[in-house]
Write a protein that holds these residues in place. Structure first.
Motif, PDB file in Angstrom:
ATOM      1  N   ASP A 191       0.551  -0.948   0.106  1.00  0.00           N
ATOM      2  CA  ASP A 191      -0.167   0.427  -0.130  1.00  0.00           C
ATOM      3  C   ASP A 191       0.804   1.733   0.035  1.00  0.00           C
ATOM      4  O   ASP A 191       1.871   1.515   0.724  1.00  0.00           O
ATOM      5  CB  ASP A 191      -0.649   0.075   1.389  1.00  0.00           C
ATOM      6  CG  ASP A 191      -1.794   1.854   1.053  1.00  0.00           C
ATOM      7  OD1 ASP A 191      -2.989   1.313   0.224  1.00  0.00           O
ATOM      8  OD2 ASP A 191      -1.369   2.011   1.609  1.00  0.00           O
ATOM      9  N   GLU A 234      -0.798   7.379  -8.563  1.00  0.00           N
ATOM     10  CA  GLU A 234      -1.488   6.011  -8.134  1.00  0.00           C
ATOM     11  C   GLU A 234      -0.724   5.694  -6.804  1.00  0.00           C
ATOM     12  O   GLU A 234      -1.409   5.609  -5.726  1.00  0.00           O
ATOM     13  CB  GLU A 234      -2.489   6.182  -7.504  1.00  0.00           C
ATOM     14  CG  GLU A 234      -3.640   7.047  -8.621  1.00  0.00           C
ATOM     15  CD  GLU A 234      -5.426   6.953  -8.853  1.00  0.00           C
ATOM     16  OE1 GLU A 234      -5.608   5.554  -8.231  1.00  0.00           O
ATOM     17  OE2 GLU A 234      -5.868   7.317  -9.924  1.00  0.00           O
ATOM     18  N   LEU A 235       0.190   4.993  -7.393  1.00  0.00           N
ATOM     19  CA  LEU A 235       0.524   3.973  -6.462  1.00  0.00           C
ATOM     20  C   LEU A 235       2.284   4.197  -6.442  1.00  0.00           C
ATOM     21  O   LEU A 235       3.085   4.231  -5.004  1.00  0.00           O
ATOM     22  CB  LEU A 235       0.429   1.986  -7.434  1.00  0.00           C
ATOM     23  CG  LEU A 235      -0.558   1.562  -7.224  1.00  0.00           C
ATOM     24  CD1 LEU A 235      -1.108   0.997  -8.143  1.00  0.00           C
ATOM     25  CD2 LEU A 235      -1.296   1.910  -6.166  1.00  0.00           C
ATOM     26  N   TYR A 285      -4.230  -5.723  -1.761  1.00  0.00           N
ATOM     27  CA  TYR A 285      -5.594  -6.090  -1.420  1.00  0.00           C
ATOM     28  C   TYR A 285      -6.933  -5.248  -2.464  1.00  0.00           C
ATOM     29  O   TYR A 285      -7.878  -5.430  -2.584  1.00  0.00           O
ATOM     30  CB  TYR A 285      -6.221  -5.350  -0.152  1.00  0.00           C
ATOM     31  CG  TYR A 285      -5.671  -4.225   0.112  1.00  0.00           C
ATOM     32  CD1 TYR A 285      -7.063  -2.620  -0.348  1.00  0.00           C
ATOM     33  CD2 TYR A 285      -4.576  -3.700   0.387  1.00  0.00           C
ATOM     34  CE1 TYR A 285      -6.957  -1.974   0.224  1.00  0.00           C
ATOM     35  CE2 TYR A 285      -4.197  -1.488   0.532  1.00  0.00           C
ATOM     36  CZ  TYR A 285      -5.479  -0.937   0.338  1.00  0.00           C
ATOM     37  OH  TYR A 285      -5.926   0.556   0.408  1.00  0.00           O
ATOM     38  N   ARG A 286      -5.751  -4.435  -3.111  1.00  0.00           N
ATOM     39  CA  ARG A 286      -7.020  -3.883  -4.480  1.00  0.00           C
ATOM     40  C   ARG A 286      -7.355  -4.844  -5.468  1.00  0.00           C
ATOM     41  O   ARG A 286      -8.008  -4.773  -6.096  1.00  0.00           O
ATOM     42  CB  ARG A 286      -6.348  -2.481  -4.674  1.00  0.00           C
ATOM     43  CG  ARG A 286      -5.997  -1.653  -3.978  1.00  0.00           C
ATOM     44  CD  ARG A 286      -4.841  -0.160  -4.782  1.00  0.00           C
ATOM     45  NE  ARG A 286      -4.660   0.790  -4.163  1.00  0.00           N
ATOM     46  CZ  ARG A 286      -4.269   1.821  -3.281  1.00  0.00           C
ATOM     47  NH1 ARG A 286      -3.932   0.554  -2.445  1.00  0.00           N
ATOM     48  NH2 ARG A 286      -4.283   2.291  -2.684  1.00  0.00           N
ATOM     49  N   TYR A 335     -10.618   2.851   5.451  1.00  0.00           N
ATOM     50  CA  TYR A 335     -11.112   2.584   4.307  1.00  0.00           C
ATOM     51  C   TYR A 335     -11.683   3.705   3.621  1.00  0.00           C
ATOM     52  O   TYR A 335     -13.216   4.151   4.423  1.00  0.00           O
ATOM     53  CB  TYR A 335     -11.620   1.050   3.792  1.00  0.00           C
ATOM     54  CG  TYR A 335     -10.402   0.446   4.783  1.00  0.00           C
ATOM     55  CD1 TYR A 335      -9.481  -0.323   3.825  1.00  0.00           C
ATOM     56  CD2 TYR A 335     -10.598  -0.605   5.914  1.00  0.00           C
ATOM     57  CE1 TYR A 335      -7.646  -1.105   3.734  1.00  0.00           C
ATOM     58  CE2 TYR A 335      -9.259  -1.271   6.157  1.00  0.00           C
ATOM     59  CZ  TYR A 335      -8.595  -0.872   5.111  1.00  0.00           C
ATOM     60  OH  TYR A 335      -6.888  -1.648   5.604  1.00  0.00           O
ATOM     61  N   ARG A 350     -12.674   1.733 -10.365  1.00  0.00           N
ATOM     62  CA  ARG A 350     -11.462   2.271  -8.478  1.00  0.00           C
ATOM     63  C   ARG A 350     -11.229   1.181  -8.112  1.00  0.00           C
ATOM     64  O   ARG A 350     -13.019   0.284  -8.180  1.00  0.00           O
ATOM     65  CB  ARG A 350     -11.775   2.686  -7.639  1.00  0.00           C
ATOM     66  CG  ARG A 350     -11.482   4.656  -8.516  1.00  0.00           C
ATOM     67  CD  ARG A 350     -12.165   6.146  -7.709  1.00  0.00           C
ATOM     68  NE  ARG A 350     -13.652   6.137  -8.060  1.00  0.00           N
ATOM     69  CZ  ARG A 350     -13.766   6.675  -6.839  1.00  0.00           C
ATOM     70  NH1 ARG A 350     -13.879   7.752  -6.308  1.00  0.00           N
ATOM     71  NH2 ARG A 350     -15.259   7.247  -6.901  1.00  0.00           N
ATOM     72  N   PRO A 351     -11.373   0.518  -7.040  1.00  0.00           N
ATOM     73  CA  PRO A 351     -10.544  -0.262  -6.421  1.00  0.00           C
ATOM     74  C   PRO A 351     -11.947  -0.025  -4.867  1.00  0.00           C
ATOM     75  O   PRO A 351     -12.274   1.050  -5.499  1.00  0.00           O
ATOM     76  CB  PRO A 351      -9.807  -0.575  -5.208  1.00  0.00           C
ATOM     77  CG  PRO A 351      -9.020   0.468  -6.343  1.00  0.00           C
ATOM     78  CD  PRO A 351      -9.786   1.334  -7.093  1.00  0.00           C
ATOM     79  N   ARG A 399     -12.436  -0.471  -2.064  1.00  0.00           N
ATOM     80  CA  ARG A 399     -12.010   0.062  -1.545  1.00  0.00           C
ATOM     81  C   ARG A 399     -10.338   0.493  -0.982  1.00  0.00           C
ATOM     82  O   ARG A 399      -9.824   0.101  -1.838  1.00  0.00           O
ATOM     83  CB  ARG A 399     -12.507   0.083  -0.117  1.00  0.00           C
ATOM     84  CG  ARG A 399     -12.150  -1.678   0.459  1.00  0.00           C
ATOM     85  CD  ARG A 399     -12.304  -2.334   1.481  1.00  0.00           C
ATOM     86  NE  ARG A 399     -13.616  -2.536   1.293  1.00  0.00           N
ATOM     87  CZ  ARG A 399     -14.958  -3.285   1.036  1.00  0.00           C
ATOM     88  NH1 ARG A 399     -14.049  -3.719   0.410  1.00  0.00           N
ATOM     89  NH2 ARG A 399     -16.013  -2.097   1.046  1.00  0.00           N
ATOM     90  N   TRP A 400     -10.111   1.212  -0.499  1.00  0.00           N
ATOM     91  CA  TRP A 400      -9.254   1.468  -0.227  1.00  0.00           C
ATOM     92  C   TRP A 400      -8.615   2.461   1.018  1.00  0.00           C
ATOM     93  O   TRP A 400      -9.218   2.881   1.638  1.00  0.00           O
ATOM     94  CB  TRP A 400      -8.480   2.413  -1.730  1.00  0.00           C
ATOM     95  CG  TRP A 400      -8.690   3.781  -1.526  1.00  0.00           C
ATOM     96  CD1 TRP A 400      -8.670   4.815  -1.158  1.00  0.00           C
ATOM     97  CD2 TRP A 400     -10.271   3.996  -2.577  1.00  0.00           C
ATOM     98  NE1 TRP A 400      -9.083   5.933  -1.785  1.00  0.00           N
ATOM     99  CE2 TRP A 400     -10.354   5.410  -2.106  1.00  0.00           C
ATOM    100  CE3 TRP A 400     -11.233   3.412  -3.318  1.00  0.00           C
ATOM    101  CZ2 TRP A 400     -11.158   5.451  -3.147  1.00  0.00           C
ATOM    102  CZ3 TRP A 400     -12.574   3.857  -4.222  1.00  0.00           C
ATOM    103  CH2 TRP A 400     -11.535   5.479  -4.069  1.00  0.00           C
ATOM    104  N   ALA A 406      -8.398  -5.599   5.806  1.00  0.00           N
ATOM    105  CA  ALA A 406      -9.251  -5.184   5.158  1.00  0.00           C
ATOM    106  C   ALA A 406     -10.645  -5.553   4.612  1.00  0.00           C
ATOM    107  O   ALA A 406     -11.644  -5.404   3.838  1.00  0.00           O
ATOM    108  CB  ALA A 406      -8.669  -4.773   3.374  1.00  0.00           C
TER     109      ALA A 406
END
Length: 857
Positions: free
Chosen positions: A144, A194-195, A706-707, A760, A774-775, A777-778, A845
């Protein structure tokens, strides 16, 4: 209620750089620069050797010394003559979810650096866990970007508050090791921003690092040491980074492109693309001297900040530097706080397996070779040499009461190589010229002869022809002893006058660092008699890919292990020990042979027969506790067959003491997973780390970790953020605004506890219709709280604007999530996505306790 540590992106700069000295630094840098001629200036941009930049006495500039981290400060010598404190690995540090602990670690490392005369620490590593196969993930923090950035910022603050520069690395996309010197990682703008860039951005804005290291790899067709768009445009231009940009070792390829790309220092020396080659292109008119001046200014600023430039105070007043830190105490505290309790079930319908009921214990079986020989580090440039290591076996024996019998059985080996010759050996290394002249002789504590950067006095790369590791061995038992030789070059092993091996060893690949860090091993046997001293000599003639001219890289080793029963007999011995004990504690591990710089992992299995060992021990004793020493995920096929699984990562030099604290209940295991733990490699969403035709497409876009798991039907073994303690928590209330979240929790157990509240964000059906994919949740923020039995704790966690934003243009839609192809970014930027969001207060998560909604306009 107790104090908490709350984190969205971290708050204001803590003042590690004294603002009132910035003007003084600028003036001193300009004075020094004006006194330099071109040849001196270009010399400052090139290492004079493996770890240092040259001094210029005429302007009061001392030689600036760099050293590898991140778990310790090795210094200029790659050996154990000057030991280093060895802290737990970065994944263990990230598992604390506590940047204040990372800051404490930084304070200690700065103290170690000052002790060793080091001015700049080459750490932390903030690349991401894109795939569990990444060989260097033990040296990174998390999958993350927010957690990575927050922990990394704490580390950088701590180091620089100690007056030592931190070097954030590897900028950017160095997320795997396969073909790392040449691979072109194709990353689309959105996942790049973003990552992969986000942790670096967070550190620049919140910790102000004094240096950044650019990576070996390419990103979208440009080598990172020449990547003008990312270094000059993003790092310096958008983010305002004012520090020094140093290359990874030997990463700089082209003089003009590197300078124009924003590279300040090409390491190591003495021969690099800078120095004399840079002076030549300036005189030829290919680059302006003013461009060289910009790079020199940043080097001089780094020197000023670290106290290496006379006439100006360092960035941190010596009286404000944390001192007198107990390294062992810090190492022990970090190790126990980073332990993650993955599973803790009742045994026989009674109390949970952990913590152990010490008054009820009479016999404890400690099982596994990794319990005797602690696995505390990964391999590669992160290697340090601690003065002493507390093994799990030693730690438990010291902590358990005198009336408890502790038995040990190795059961199965974690190591795939023969361990270095040590017990019973008396050794020295003799460095020889081609004519046989003795250049130097040094004592050896074990069978490893290694150096990177500095050879013994009187020895150079030019005059060295061979090294002889020679001495004697006194066997304590007779029988068939195994010897092993490893290194890249010609090796000849003589034992008791007989030549047992005479040949060449060489790796398959052409990565010089792999040849140095992971050399080929060859094994032989010798029949020896107990109590009869035997002469042993291993002669080594180096021959293989060079680390670089004048670098002085040297590694070869003599390994040895005693005669021992076959593998099946060792496992049976362990089963018998477990069957007769109140509890069986099995320690399994990976090693530097599995997790290391220079190569990626081929699978996620524990090496050797360790999985079989656990299964058979668990069948013999229902109270089996498994301790996993690994820096990154491994498969745990037996996890449902044992009541307790404790993850201790690579726990550093105080491994056994910290483990005893946790197992016996003196301290709670406080860690939470910083990366998702798959049940099987085949289940993992991203497993491609090998390039095709030199390119590696990040085709998964923003969906890693996790995304990505959220989109899969298969669940992981343990989700991101998971971790159990020795108490229970009730989430009582959640109040939210578009700017912050307030969460109240209560400790409903019977002992003091620690909870990591994770926040999240999840878009709802009312999200903006033009929102890109989008995922589910993040992670948007988190807080660490502590409370006693029955007590409550409250945390307020900011919701930063960036948590509601994506990178791209308003017209992209779902295409923005993809990866691989390069395109124009002229219209790109951060775009706040309006709509209704769920705010989730969670234990992990996948364990979300309270939800609320917030509307973002």
């Amino acid at each position: 209620m107790t104090d908490d540590q709350t984190h969205g992106p971290a708050g204001a700069d803590t003042g590690l750089l004294a603002r009132d000295r910035a003007h003084d630094h600028t003036a001193a840098v300009e004075r020094a620069l004006a006194a330099l001629d071109l040849d001196t200036k270009v010399g400052l941009l090139s290492g004079q050797d493996m770890w240092t930049l040259p001094a210029v006495p005429a302007i009061g500039l001392r030689s600036l010394v760099m050293s590898d981290g991140p778990v310790g400060v090795r210094g200029q010598d790659w050996n154990a003559e000057d030991p280093s404190v060895a802290l737990p690995g970065p994944t263990a540090l990230a598992a604390t979810w506590d940047p204040e602990l990372a800051r404490r670690a930084g304070h200690l490392l700065a103290q170690e650096a000052r002790r060793k005369g080091v001015h700049v620490l080459l750490a932390p590593t903030v690349n991401l866990h894109r795939s569990p196969l990444g060989g260097r993930h033990f040296e990174c923090y998390s999958e993350d970007p927010l957690l990575t950035g927050v922990i990394g910022a704490g580390y950088v603050r701590g180091v620089q508050e100690g007056g030592v520069g931190a070097t954030v690395k590897h900028f950017v996309g160095n997320d795997a090791e396969t073909e790392r010197l040449t691979v072109d990682n194709r990353i689309a703008p959105r996942p790049l921003r973003e990552l992969y860039l986000m942790p670096f951005e967070h550190l620049v804005e919140n910790a102000r690092p004094w240096a950044v290291m650019t990576a070996y790899n390419q990103v979208n067709g440009s080598i990172m040491t020449e990547h003008r768009a990312l270094v000059q445009g993003v790092l310096r231009g958008e983010w305002g980074f004012d520090g020094c940009n140093v290359s990874d070792w030997t990463a700089a390829r082209d003089t003009v492109r590197a300078l124009r790309g924003g590279l300040d220092v090409a390491m190591p020396g003495p021969r690099t693309v800078y120095g004399a080659p840079l002076a030549e292109v300036v005189r030829a008119g290919e680059v302006a001297e003013s461009e060289v001046d910009d790079a020199v200014r940043r080097v001089l600023l780094l020197a000023a900040r670290t106290g290496c430039l006379d006439g100006v105070p360092a960035a941190v007043d010596p009286s404000a530097v944390p001192q007198g830190i107990d390294g062992r105490a810090v190492a022990r505290d970090l190790a126990r706080r980073g332990c993650v309790l993955l599973r803790n079930e009742p045994v026989g319908g009674a109390r949970r397996a952990l913590p152990l009921d010490v008054p009820g214990l009479r016999r404890v079986a400690v099982i596994g070779a990794a319990a005797r020989d602690a696995r505390v580090l990964g391999g590669g440039s992160a290697t340090v040499f601690p003065e002493a290591v507390v093994s799990p076996l030693e730690g438990l024996r010291a902590a358990l009461p005198d009336g408890v019998e502790v038995t040990f059985a190795a059961g199965a080996e974690a190591r795939t190589r023969v361990p270095s010759a040590r017990d019973g050996f008396t050794l020295r290394a003799r460095y020889l010229a081609a004519d046989g002249q003795l250049l130097a002789e040094t004592p050896q504590v074990d069978g490893k002869v290694q150096a990177m950067g500095r050879l013994p006095r009187g020895v150079t790369r030019q005059n060295l022809h061979a090294v002889e590791l020679t001495g004697s061995y006194l066997p304590q038992c007779g029988g068939s002893h195994t010897f092993a030789v490893s290194g890249t070059g010609e090796l000849r092993l003589t034992v008791g006058g007989a030549v047992l091996f005479d040949g060449r060893c060489a790796p398959e690949g052409d990565d010089p660092f792999e040849a140095f860090l992971n050399p080929v091993e060859r094994r032989v046997t010798a029949e020896l008699t107990a109590g009869e001293r035997t002469e042993v000599t291993l002669r080594f003639v180096p021959g293989g890919p060079e680390l670089g001219e004048g670098l002085g890289g040297l590694y070869f080793a003599l390994g040895h292990h005693l005669p021992r029963p076959d593998a099946e007999e060792r496992i049976e011995e362990a089963v018998r020990a477990a069957a007769g004990a109140d509890v069986a504690i099995v320690v399994v591990a990976t090693t530097e042979e599995v997790e290391s710089e220079g190569f990626d992992r081929r699978d996620l299995r524990l090496p050797g027969r360790q999985d079989e060992l656990v299964t058979r021990v668990a069948a013999a004793n229902p109270h089996t506790v498994v301790v996993v020493n690994a820096g990154a995920p491994v498969e745990l096929p037996w996890r449902e067959k044992v009541p307790a699984v404790l993850l201790s990562w690579f726990p550093g030099q105080e491994a056994g003491a910290a483990l005893a604290d946790v197992l016996l209940g003196a301290h709670e295991p406080g860690g939470r997973l910083p990366t998702t733990w798959p049940a099987r490699l085949a289940d993992a969403p991203v497993t491609t780390v090998k390039p095709t035709d030199g390119r590696l497409a990040y085709s998964e876009g923003v969906f890693i970790g996790y995304r990505a798991w959220q989109r899969f039907a298969v669940a992981p073994a343990y989700p991101f953020g998971h971790g159990l303690g020795y108490t229970d928590w009730e989430y009582e209330s959640l109040d939210t605004t578009p700017d912050s979240v307030r969460v109240r929790v209560r400790n409903t157990g019977d002992r003091q506890g620690r909870e990591v509240i994770q926040i999240y964000l999840a878009p709802t059906a009312d999200a903006a219709p033009d929102a890109p994919e989008r995922p589910d949740r993040w992670l948007a923020g988190f807080a660490v709280v502590e409370a006693g039995p029955g007590e409550s704790a409250e945390a307020e966690i900011p919701l930063p604007d960036r948590a509601f934003a994506v990178w791209g243009s308003a017209s992209e839609g779902s295409a923005a999530s993809g990866g691989g192809a390069q395109r124009s970014e002229a219209d790109d930027g951060w775009r706040r996505i309006k709509g209704v969001y769920r705010v989730e207060a969670a234990h992990s998560a996948e364990d979300r306790r309270l939800t609320a909604e917030v509307t973002v306009g």
